[in-house]
Design an enzyme around this catalytic site. Structure first.
Site, PDB file in Angstrom:
ATOM      1  N   GLU B  55       0.840  -1.208   0.000  1.00 12.66           N
ATOM      2  CA  GLU B  55       0.000   0.000   0.000  1.00 12.66           C
ATOM      3  C   GLU B  55       0.872   1.255   0.000  1.00 12.66           C
ATOM      4  O   GLU B  55       0.582   2.227  -0.707  1.00 12.66           O
ATOM      5  CB  GLU B  55      -0.918   0.040   1.234  1.00 12.66           C
ATOM      6  CG  GLU B  55      -1.888  -1.127   1.355  1.00 12.66           C
ATOM      7  CD  GLU B  55      -1.331  -2.277   2.212  1.00 12.66           C
ATOM      8  OE1 GLU B  55      -0.115  -2.566   2.091  1.00 12.66           O
ATOM      9  OE2 GLU B  55      -2.098  -2.867   2.973  1.00 12.66           O
ATOM     10  N   CYS B  88      -0.196   1.203   7.435  1.00  7.83           N
ATOM     11  CA  CYS B  88      -0.856   1.426   6.145  1.00  7.83           C
ATOM     12  C   CYS B  88      -2.257   2.027   6.274  1.00  7.83           C
ATOM     13  O   CYS B  88      -2.655   2.857   5.451  1.00  7.83           O
ATOM     14  CB  CYS B  88      -0.922   0.129   5.350  1.00  7.83           C
ATOM     15  SG  CYS B  88       0.711  -0.400   4.808  1.00  7.83           S
ATOM     16  N   ALA B 166      13.804 -41.744 -11.939  1.00  7.26           N
ATOM     17  CA  ALA B 166      15.156 -42.043 -12.429  1.00  7.26           C
ATOM     18  C   ALA B 166      15.186 -43.469 -12.957  1.00  7.26           C
ATOM     19  O   ALA B 166      14.338 -44.289 -12.610  1.00  7.26           O
ATOM     20  CB  ALA B 166      16.187 -41.881 -11.308  1.00  7.26           C
ATOM     21  N   THR B 200      19.685 -37.436  -2.739  1.00  4.89           N
ATOM     22  CA  THR B 200      19.690 -36.602  -3.945  1.00  4.89           C
ATOM     23  C   THR B 200      20.888 -35.654  -3.935  1.00  4.89           C
ATOM     24  O   THR B 200      21.548 -35.450  -4.958  1.00  4.89           O
ATOM     25  CB  THR B 200      18.378 -35.799  -4.022  1.00  4.89           C
ATOM     26  OG1 THR B 200      17.300 -36.730  -4.102  1.00  4.89           O
ATOM     27  CG2 THR B 200      18.351 -34.872  -5.215  1.00  4.89           C
ATOM     28  N   ASP B 204      22.958 -36.530  -7.166  1.00  6.18           N
ATOM     29  CA  ASP B 204      22.774 -35.578  -8.262  1.00  6.18           C
ATOM     30  C   ASP B 204      23.666 -34.349  -8.155  1.00  6.18           C
ATOM     31  O   ASP B 204      23.843 -33.630  -9.136  1.00  6.18           O
ATOM     32  CB  ASP B 204      21.313 -35.092  -8.319  1.00  6.18           C
ATOM     33  CG  ASP B 204      20.344 -36.187  -8.741  1.00  6.18           C
ATOM     34  OD1 ASP B 204      20.814 -37.309  -8.981  1.00  6.18           O
ATOM     35  OD2 ASP B 204      19.145 -35.907  -8.824  1.00  6.18           O
ATOM     36  N   ALA B 255      10.693 -36.915   0.080  1.00  2.03           N
ATOM     37  CA  ALA B 255       9.318 -36.576  -0.268  1.00  2.03           C
ATOM     38  C   ALA B 255       8.337 -37.370   0.586  1.00  2.03           C
ATOM     39  O   ALA B 255       7.374 -36.829   1.132  1.00  2.03           O
ATOM     40  CB  ALA B 255       9.076 -36.853  -1.752  1.00  2.03           C
ATOM     41  N   ALA B 257       8.867 -38.673   3.473  1.00  2.00           N
ATOM     42  CA  ALA B 257       8.918 -38.250   4.876  1.00  2.00           C
ATOM     43  C   ALA B 257       8.014 -37.035   5.111  1.00  2.00           C
ATOM     44  O   ALA B 257       7.297 -36.957   6.109  1.00  2.00           O
ATOM     45  CB  ALA B 257      10.362 -37.928   5.274  1.00  2.00           C
TER      46      ALA B 257
HETATM   47  N1  LIG Z   1      12.881 -36.591 -11.051  1.00  3.65           N
HETATM   48  C1  LIG Z   1      12.876 -35.943  -9.883  1.00  3.65           C
HETATM   49  O1  LIG Z   1      11.980 -35.103  -9.650  1.00  3.65           O
HETATM   50  C2  LIG Z   1      13.919 -36.226  -8.838  1.00  3.65           C
HETATM   51  C3  LIG Z   1      14.063 -35.304  -7.811  1.00  3.65           C
HETATM   52  C4  LIG Z   1      14.984 -35.609  -6.788  1.00  3.65           C
HETATM   53  C5  LIG Z   1      15.707 -36.806  -6.813  1.00  3.65           C
HETATM   54  N2  LIG Z   1      15.558 -37.652  -7.846  1.00  3.65           N
HETATM   55  C6  LIG Z   1      16.296 -38.923  -7.830  1.00  3.65           C
HETATM   56  O2  LIG Z   1      16.001 -39.594  -6.595  1.00  3.65           O
HETATM   57  C7  LIG Z   1      17.135 -40.362  -6.195  1.00  3.65           C
HETATM   58  C8  LIG Z   1      17.445 -40.059  -4.724  1.00  3.65           C
HETATM   59  O3  LIG Z   1      16.289 -40.339  -3.928  1.00  3.65           O
HETATM   60  P1  LIG Z   1      16.407 -41.160  -2.577  1.00  3.65           P
HETATM   61  O4  LIG Z   1      15.031 -41.503  -2.174  1.00  3.65           O
HETATM   62  O5  LIG Z   1      17.396 -42.239  -2.770  1.00  3.65           O
HETATM   63  O6  LIG Z   1      17.090 -40.149  -1.579  1.00  3.65           O
HETATM   64  P2  LIG Z   1      16.576 -38.806  -0.896  1.00  3.65           P
HETATM   65  O7  LIG Z   1      15.149 -38.853  -0.558  1.00  3.65           O
HETATM   66  O8  LIG Z   1      17.045 -37.655  -1.724  1.00  3.65           O
HETATM   67  O9  LIG Z   1      17.440 -38.822   0.422  1.00  3.65           O
HETATM   68  C9  LIG Z   1      17.294 -39.830   1.390  1.00  3.65           C
HETATM   69  C10 LIG Z   1      17.938 -39.351   2.659  1.00  3.65           C
HETATM   70  O10 LIG Z   1      17.197 -38.266   3.199  1.00  3.65           O
HETATM   71  C11 LIG Z   1      17.262 -38.305   4.597  1.00  3.65           C
HETATM   72  N3  LIG Z   1      15.938 -38.486   5.150  1.00  3.65           N
HETATM   73  C12 LIG Z   1      14.845 -39.050   4.564  1.00  3.65           C
HETATM   74  N4  LIG Z   1      13.815 -39.041   5.419  1.00  3.65           N
HETATM   75  C13 LIG Z   1      14.244 -38.454   6.550  1.00  3.65           C
HETATM   76  C14 LIG Z   1      13.652 -38.144   7.795  1.00  3.65           C
HETATM   77  N5  LIG Z   1      12.353 -38.439   8.037  1.00  3.65           N
HETATM   78  N6  LIG Z   1      14.399 -37.524   8.735  1.00  3.65           N
HETATM   79  C15 LIG Z   1      15.681 -37.228   8.493  1.00  3.65           C
HETATM   80  N7  LIG Z   1      16.318 -37.504   7.333  1.00  3.65           N
HETATM   81  C16 LIG Z   1      15.598 -38.110   6.389  1.00  3.65           C
HETATM   82  C17 LIG Z   1      18.124 -39.501   4.969  1.00  3.65           C
HETATM   83  O11 LIG Z   1      19.434 -39.001   5.094  1.00  3.65           O
HETATM   84  P3  LIG Z   1      20.499 -39.639   6.145  1.00  3.65           P
HETATM   85  O12 LIG Z   1      20.756 -41.019   5.664  1.00  3.65           O
HETATM   86  O13 LIG Z   1      21.666 -38.715   6.083  1.00  3.65           O
HETATM   87  O14 LIG Z   1      19.796 -39.620   7.476  1.00  3.65           O
HETATM   88  C18 LIG Z   1      17.985 -40.377   3.757  1.00  3.65           C
HETATM   89  O15 LIG Z   1      19.065 -41.259   3.596  1.00  3.65           O
HETATM   90  C19 LIG Z   1      18.252 -39.957  -7.131  1.00  3.65           C
HETATM   91  O16 LIG Z   1      18.415 -41.006  -8.091  1.00  3.65           O
HETATM   92  C20 LIG Z   1      17.762 -38.719  -7.828  1.00  3.65           C
HETATM   93  O17 LIG Z   1      18.228 -38.611  -9.173  1.00  3.65           O
HETATM   94  C21 LIG Z   1      14.681 -37.380  -8.880  1.00  3.65           C
END
Ligand SMILES: NC(=O)c1ccc[n+]([C@@H]2O[C@H](COP(=O)([O-])OP(=O)(O)OC[C@H]3O[C@@H](n4cnc5c(N)ncnc54)[C@H](OP(=O)(O)O)[C@@H]3O)[C@@H](O)[C@H]2O)c1
Ligand SMILES: NC(=O)c1ccc[n+]([C@@H]2O[C@H](COP(=O)([O-])OP(=O)(O)OC[C@H]3O[C@@H](n4cnc5c(N)ncnc54)[C@H](OP(=O)(O)O)[C@@H]3O)[C@@H](O)[C@H]2O)c1
Lengths: 317, 317
Positions: B55, B88, B166, B200, B204, B255, B257
């Site tokens: 505003e 405002c 992936a 990730t 990545d 995701a 989580a």
């Molecule tokens: N196409 C897309 O949109 C896209 C996007 C992203 C990733 N990707 C692909 O996804 C793959 C990776 O995915 P991912 O599932 O293996 O790994 P992620 O979800 O990226 O990471 C997993 C890690 O996140 C942490 N985590 C998960 N839940 C948690 C919680 N409740 N509290 C605390 N920490 C938590 C843990 O880390 P700690 O072990 O350190 O505790 C776990 O090992 C890759 O291949 C990547 O290329 C694709």
């Protein structure tokens, strides 16, 4: 020469051809409209089993009003004799039709241009290629059988937004809602046969029928893919007599086997607005070497909302 | 009383409010338009960091032309004193504005109706509730922080038609095309922070920046979810200062989580017309007891085609 209203009348003939999709093998599902002085005087579509042909049915309806009319037909009128019925190009000549508009030339070597030639020789004005692409989709079963010696294959998948087809427990009823399921039953009625893998057959015990009022009698033949069953490999579909349209309804392994073999022509994806997380993925290994080779294979043909679900139809390109 | 053109001018104010989404925390991203005699005389939106307010900026632009004007603002003008800038509602009174149209009442207890009351007491005509639902979406970060004490969370997924993110090899560049990726970068610019899981982050090595000409400086803060990292649990997001919009960019475990914890407000799904078969699924376990409880949680907000990919935006309902 084409006329302004040709597209509109051919679209009507195409609608009629869809009526008998999945019921005319080994014949094409042809749709036909006879128009005289701007009014429809006859409508026809290939009857179950393949005879009478669409043109014969439309001419029978029109009677004497066929004289001087224009015939819109989705496929070139046949030129060959058959013990099963009359030759359509001759019928059109005898009826005194003035003009014939054809969507698609008949690839059947017994006709393949000879139908149009015969009409022209009789002094009939012939136009071809009107809505040809649409006609290819409408008569895909017959055309695939002619070109590849096997049925046209549609793969149906009903998934969550994250691509799951069942929970880890195997629970998969229901992912999609009643409107999507009704649409899937209508698709069944348009295929001569449905196939599932042995896993789905044993886990889901699916009825694979058509549960739509008035279409119950259209339930297609049921096939199970199994190394020890009636269909032992996707490539065995070539030998399925009387099947020009095959609907593959999963599961993940059976679907992947068809994709791996390059035997899926059309994808029917029903997607519900839900997330499932872990669970049964839609597909097993389809044999992709890398990401680049996944691209450019599918093109969107149609999409629509069915209740809260979305249907997308893709063609193999 | 409302006027016929109120919706149109409020829509313009909402467009302005979107300009500073992700840059005004802990303040709301307010958009404001001043209209006099059917012409816009001032436009404003909350500036980076939260001041000046929308505003104030619009009034400064309008100068003397604010007298007798109508002010369209996406949020009720503030009523509280701050050492950081003027109030405002007082500014609007001093400028001689004749009418104030408000989309949404300010839930901040220091204003919460007091701004509108003060305007009315000064003889200004006040209308509220114009495009209120749209304003809730536009200022979702501020509103979620006010109502739930945490940032508004968007989960982004880029998947194949069969829900893969992936290949089995981990290859994920690229699933979607350049237009979808550019859109995803624009979304980054509208969030104060982006989060990925440690998996990730390590596989990545994503840059998580904004690679769009002219917006490079809008790269948000980067966070990694890890039991041994800077953010140890999804619920820790409540403590993130200066973050009212959080973008979670995966992977599958991170995701899941957030979904399991009920901490996803908005889904951003980019879907490429490809099939991958085996590979990394979009989501890990989201803790669903059965199929019925998956339904009714997400409602479609927006959908559009981005090149050959499709974007769907869902809100948690
Ligand atoms: N196409 C897309 O949109 C896209 C996007 C992203 C990733 N990707 C692909 O996804 C793959 C990776 O995915 P991912 O599932 O293996 O790994 P992620 O979800 O990226 O990471 C997993 C890690 O996140 C942490 N985590 C998960 N839940 C948690 C919680 N409740 N509290 C605390 N920490 C938590 C843990 O880390 P700690 O072990 O350190 O505790 C776990 O090992 C890759 O291949 C990547 O290329 C694709
Ligand atoms: N949502 C949906 O759209 C949908 C649709 C269907 C099924 N589903 C779900 O999917 C699950 C079942 O899927 P699934 O993947 O486990 O099983 P499936 O694909 O239905 O069946 C697997 C079986 O098919 C046979 N098969 C596969 N490839 C073959 C090949 N190349 N040659 C010969 N036979 C082959 C094999 O049978 P043999 O072992 O006998 O050789 C194999 O064991 C169920 O949970 C069901 O609910 C969901």
């Amino acid at each position: 020469m084409g006329h302004l209203s040709d597209g509109r009348w051919m679209a009507a003939a195409l609608m009629l051809s869809h009526r008998s999709r999945g019921r005319t093998a080994p014949n094409p599902n042809v749709g036909c409209v006879l128009v005289n002085d701007g009014a429809v005087v006859g409508r026809g579509w290939t009857q179950p089993g393949g005879r009478p042909h669409g043109e014969a049915m439309a001419l029978a309806e029109a009677g004497a009003r066929a004289r001087g009319a224009t015939c819109y037909t989705t496929l070139e009128p046949c030129a060959h004799r058959s013990h099963r019925g009359p030759t359509c190009s001759n019928l059109l000549i005898e009826a005194g039709v003035a003009r014939v508009v054809i969507a698609l030339r008949d690839p059947d070597p017994r006709t393949d241009g000879a139908g149009a030639d015969r009409l022209r020789a009789a002094g009939i004005d012939v136009t071809t290629g009107v809505l040809e692409a649409e006609a290819r989709l409408a008569m895909a079963g017959f055309l695939t059988r002619q070109a590849k010696g096997r049925p046209h294959v549609t793969l149906k998948l009903a998934t969550s937004l994250d691509g799951r087809i069942a929970l880890p427990s195997g629970e998969s009823r229901w992912i999609t809602g009643p409107q999507a399921r009704a649409h899937a039953h209508l698709e069944r009625a348009r295929h001569e046969a449905i196939l599932v893998g042995r896993g789905t057959w044993e886990i889901d015990r699916p009825r694979l029928d058509v549960r739509l009022a008035g279409l119950e009698h259209r339930a297609p033949r049921r096939l199970v893919l199994s190394s020890t069953g009636d269909l032992r490999s996707p490539s065995d579909i070539a030998g399925l007599e009387g099947v020009d349209h095959l609907l593959v309804e999963g599961g993940a392994e059976a679907a992947a086997a068809f994709l791996r073999a390059g035997l899926v022509d059309r994808l029917l994806l029903y997607r519900a607005p839900i997330l499932l997380g872990t669970g049964k993925p839609a597909l097993g290994d389809i044999g992709l070497p890398d990401l680049a080779s996944a691209h450019g294979r599918w093109s969107l043909l149609d999409a629509r909302q069915l209740g809260s679900d979305r249907l997308e139809v893709y063609a193999n390109s």
